[in-house]
Design an enzyme around this catalytic site. Structure first.
Site, PDB file in Angstrom:
ATOM      1  NE  ARG A 243      -4.309  -1.263   0.157  1.00  0.00           N
ATOM      2  CZ  ARG A 243      -4.478  -2.298  -0.665  1.00  0.00           C
ATOM      3  NH1 ARG A 243      -3.537  -2.597  -1.549  1.00  0.00           N
ATOM      4  NH2 ARG A 243      -5.576  -3.023  -0.624  1.00  0.00           N
ATOM      5  CD  GLU A 272      -3.003   3.401  -5.259  1.00  0.00           C
ATOM      6  OE1 GLU A 272      -4.054   2.908  -5.718  1.00  0.00           O
ATOM      7  OE2 GLU A 272      -2.109   2.737  -4.736  1.00  0.00           O
ATOM      8  CG  HIS A 290      -3.155  -0.529  -6.930  1.00  0.00           C
ATOM      9  ND1 HIS A 290      -3.593   0.099  -5.793  1.00  0.00           N
ATOM     10  CD2 HIS A 290      -3.086  -1.852  -6.605  1.00  0.00           C
ATOM     11  CE1 HIS A 290      -3.788  -0.787  -4.842  1.00  0.00           C
ATOM     12  NE2 HIS A 290      -3.479  -1.983  -5.318  1.00  0.00           N
TER      13      HIS A 290
HETATM   14  C1  GLV Z   1      -5.260  -4.991  -3.825  1.00  0.00           C
HETATM   15  O1  GLV Z   1      -4.509  -4.070  -3.769  1.00  0.00           O
HETATM   16  C2  GLV Z   1      -5.578  -5.817  -2.698  1.00  0.00           C
HETATM   17  O2  GLV Z   1      -5.305  -5.452  -1.537  1.00  0.00           O
HETATM   18  O3  GLV Z   1      -6.169  -6.872  -2.921  1.00  0.00           O
END
Ligand code: GLV
Length: 324
Positions: A243, A272, A290
């Site tokens: 993250r 983001e 992402h």
């Molecule tokens: C995507 O980023 C997830 O956490 O599944």
């Protein structure tokens, strides 16, 4: 009357089909696959009176969200393994079950982490960009040199399922594994990987590549800050598929500018889809939008697992993958 489940953002249609087959009504946010997320006000209106919601990263589940849904809400099924967008405490206080989608995205995300490790160390993003822009190129013994991975050490921060799957891939390339984490990792996994555990700041100082796989929590927000980055070696690389806010992006931009590390590869960002201007223009930074779990198979499996979780809770059964 059938219980209703809201799907605010676009989601693979198999999820809604599964819910309807389970006898549930679906309240669809009406988003197309390429549309921006449903604005907050639309989401709050959509969830009113629902027994379940299939949420995504764009949906912030907080007290206002839970108030809007009302007392009939039984389950928040987050379509992701990370659930930092959900206030799990607020949900528990209201008896709302929270679920996520672990397991089904492990391989896709670990594949992506490996791709980023290779892109960063072999400078592939930069090389591809230069070919595309028509820059003249030729083979040359001293040109386009990257860093080989064999015999180097990969530091995994958070040796959970995705961290371990990434480490396995790196082992296949001949890398050694070290790890840092708040919790003890599974001893069988540690043995299999031949991994040694180090305190975070020792790991940062010891590793050629550091790959982040911890969840975003109050403790891990800016875990990789200026002090942590100062521990890294000038020839080391940082990879983040976890993250964005785990890394202090301003500090990372400063550290790269100062030559404190050799490069970074990022799939996730603090805010983001905004990219920190100090990172965006740098050739030693790989930037992806992402896409860790973005394979057709994985996204379908995530959507179906979330739908199964919601249907189970509403039917009074145990969810497959509850959070906590
Ligand atoms: C995507 O980023 C997830 O956490 O599944």
């Amino acid at each position: 009357m059938a219980a209703r489940v809201a799907i605010p953002q676009w989601l693979q249609p198999e999820a809604a089909a599964l819910l309807r087959d389970a006898g549930l009504d679906v309240a669809d946010g009406g988003r197309g696959v390429d549309d921006d997320p449903l604005p907050r006000a639309g989401t709050l209106a959509l969830v009113e009176g629902c027994a379940g919601v299939l949420t995504q990263l764009a949906d912030r589940v907080d007290d206002a969200f839970l108030d809007a849904a009302g007392p009939g809400l039984r389950v928040v099924a987050n379509v992701a393994v990370g659930h930092d967008n959900v206030d799990v405490g607020a949900c528990s206080r209201r008896g709302v079950v929270v679920t996520n989608t672990p397991g089904v995205l492990t391989d896709a995300t670990a594949d992506l982490a490996l791709a980023l490790i290779l892109m960063a160390t072999r400078r592939l993003g930069d090389a591809e960009r230069r070919v595309r822009t028509g820059e003249p190129w030729r083979w040359g013994m001293g040109r386009n040199l990257g860093t080989g991975l064999q015999g180097r050490t990969l530091g995994i921060v958070g040796l959970g399922q995705i961290g371990a799957a990434t480490a396995r891939r790196a082992r296949a390339l001949g890398m050694h594994i070290a790890y840092a984490g708040r919790r003890d990792a599974d001893p069988a996994v540690v043995r299999e990987l031949g991994a040694r555990r180090l305190p975070l700041h020792d790991l940062l100082a010891a590793c050629d590549v550091v790959s982040l796989h911890c969840p975003l929590t109050p403790e891990t927000r800016h875990l990789v800050d200026a002090r942590a980055l100062a521990r890294m070696r000038p020839d080391a690389f940082l990879v983040n598929t976890a993250r964005g806010p785990v890394v202090d992006e301003a500090a990372l931009a400063d550290a790269l500018r100062a030559g404190a590390l050799a490069g970074a590869a990022l799939d996730v960002y603090e805010d983001e889809p905004r990219i920190h201007p100090g990172l965006a223009g740098r050739d030693d930074v790989v930037l992806l939008p992402h896409v860790g779990s973005a394979t057709r198979e994985t996204r379908r499996a995530m959507a179906l697992l979330a739908a199964r979780n919601a249907a189970a809770v509403i039917a009074g059964e145990r969810p497959l993958t509850p959070v906590g």
